[in-house]
Design a protein around this motif. Sequence first.
Motif, mmCIF file in Angstrom:
data_model
loop_
_atom_site.group_PDB
_atom_site.id
_atom_site.type_symbol
_atom_site.label_atom_id
_atom_site.label_comp_id
_atom_site.label_asym_id
_atom_site.label_seq_id
_atom_site.Cartn_x
_atom_site.Cartn_y
_atom_site.Cartn_z
ATOM 1 N N SER A 128 26.024 59.780 13.672
ATOM 2 C CA SER A 128 26.693 60.520 14.411
ATOM 3 C C SER A 128 25.947 62.105 14.278
ATOM 4 N N LYS A 129 25.337 62.082 13.541
ATOM 5 C CA LYS A 129 24.878 62.921 12.895
ATOM 6 C C LYS A 129 23.169 63.477 13.429
ATOM 7 N N GLU A 130 21.791 62.301 13.403
ATOM 8 C CA GLU A 130 21.361 62.570 13.284
ATOM 9 C C GLU A 130 21.066 61.905 14.672
ATOM 10 N N VAL A 131 21.521 61.021 15.745
ATOM 11 C CA VAL A 131 21.143 60.203 16.881
ATOM 12 C C VAL A 131 22.225 61.027 17.931
ATOM 13 N N LEU A 132 23.186 60.949 17.470
ATOM 14 C CA LEU A 132 24.705 60.865 18.594
ATOM 15 C C LEU A 132 25.038 62.713 18.905
ATOM 16 N N THR A 133 24.275 63.273 18.277
ATOM 17 C CA THR A 133 25.192 64.780 18.545
ATOM 18 C C THR A 133 24.416 65.433 17.950
ATOM 19 N N ASN A 134 24.702 67.190 18.602
ATOM 20 C CA ASN A 134 23.616 67.869 17.698
ATOM 21 C C ASN A 134 24.450 68.921 17.122
ATOM 22 N N PRO A 135 24.479 68.633 16.007
ATOM 23 C CA PRO A 135 25.349 69.324 15.050
ATOM 24 C C PRO A 135 25.059 70.657 15.444
ATOM 25 N N VAL A 136 24.502 71.512 15.685
ATOM 26 C CA VAL A 136 24.928 72.573 15.821
ATOM 27 C C VAL A 136 25.862 73.349 17.487
ATOM 28 N N ILE A 137 26.238 72.286 17.694
ATOM 29 C CA ILE A 137 26.678 72.550 18.815
ATOM 30 C C ILE A 137 28.229 72.346 19.059
ATOM 31 N N TYR A 147 31.768 65.880 15.793
ATOM 32 C CA TYR A 147 31.849 64.759 16.423
ATOM 33 C C TYR A 147 33.114 64.382 14.373
ATOM 34 N N ARG A 148 33.393 63.075 14.979
ATOM 35 C CA ARG A 148 34.727 61.765 13.902
ATOM 36 C C ARG A 148 33.858 60.445 14.864
ATOM 37 N N PHE A 149 34.200 59.422 13.947
ATOM 38 C CA PHE A 149 34.427 57.968 14.425
ATOM 39 C C PHE A 149 35.605 57.655 13.628
ATOM 40 N N GLU A 150 35.508 56.404 14.140
ATOM 41 C CA GLU A 150 36.352 55.510 13.292
ATOM 42 C C GLU A 150 36.181 54.212 13.310
ATOM 43 N N ILE A 151 36.337 53.047 12.274
ATOM 44 C CA ILE A 151 35.655 51.761 11.950
ATOM 45 C C ILE A 151 36.622 50.870 12.305
ATOM 46 N N VAL A 152 36.789 50.069 13.117
ATOM 47 C CA VAL A 152 37.700 48.851 13.570
ATOM 48 C C VAL A 152 37.509 47.570 13.578
ATOM 49 N N GLU A 153 38.065 46.625 12.941
ATOM 50 C CA GLU A 153 37.504 45.688 12.274
ATOM 51 C C GLU A 153 38.057 44.386 13.331
ATOM 52 N N ARG A 182 32.202 47.012 5.451
ATOM 53 C CA ARG A 182 33.110 48.587 5.662
ATOM 54 C C ARG A 182 31.811 50.276 5.036
ATOM 55 N N ASP A 183 31.752 49.953 3.772
ATOM 56 C CA ASP A 183 31.112 51.135 3.135
ATOM 57 C C ASP A 183 30.218 51.329 3.571
ATOM 58 N N GLU A 184 29.497 50.760 4.120
ATOM 59 C CA GLU A 184 27.773 50.693 4.631
ATOM 60 C C GLU A 184 27.777 50.661 5.739
ATOM 61 N N ALA A 185 28.507 50.622 6.501
ATOM 62 C CA ALA A 185 28.901 51.132 8.150
ATOM 63 C C ALA A 185 29.409 52.793 8.190
ATOM 64 N N GLN A 186 30.172 53.152 7.714
ATOM 65 C CA GLN A 186 31.483 54.321 7.167
ATOM 66 C C GLN A 186 29.551 54.966 6.822
ATOM 67 N N LYS A 187 28.172 55.098 5.848
ATOM 68 C CA LYS A 187 27.559 55.658 5.626
ATOM 69 C C LYS A 187 27.227 56.227 6.061
ATOM 70 N N GLN A 188 26.777 54.820 7.455
ATOM 71 C CA GLN A 188 25.239 54.681 8.112
ATOM 72 C C GLN A 188 25.786 55.370 9.329
#
Lengths: 73, 73
Positions: B55-64, B67-73, B44-50
């Motif tokens: 999110s920051k580097e691949v899925l969103t454009n942080p300029v505009i 994002y938020r994410f949720e980890i569900v088990e 879970r901890d590693e998932a949180q970090k990764q």
Amino acid sequence: MPKRTVLDPQGQTIQHALSGLGYAAVKDVRQGKFFVLNLDGWSRDEAQKQLDRISKEVLTNPVIEEYRFEIVE
Amino acid sequence: MPKRTVLDPQGQTIQHALSGLGYAAVKDVRQGKFFVLNLDGWSRDEAQKQLDRISKEVLTNPVIEEYRFEIVE
């Protein structure tokens, strides 16, 4: 959100890209859309009914997409 | 999701269309994307970090976008 039975080429492309970047733990990606609607003038019950119609008739293509919504006050 | 300070022409178009269809109670619409990632092999901890990096580097454009994410088990 595309139905499970519908191919999601965007999601597949992202999964492939992540895998190429070293994120092998990401086994599958599905991409969907969401909408945040600001409502004014509907009771909760009415909002429930109207949002179901809006989701079905305007925001999604029920042939290939599924939807759910949440009302937050 | 586009940041509050960023124009969202798709959302505006949808709001306008809904208004034309009689849904005047819908005052504002913002459109965003979401991704469902299937993970395997991370704590879970590693998932949180990764996921924060993904999110920051691949899925969103942080300029505009934000994002938020949720980890569900």
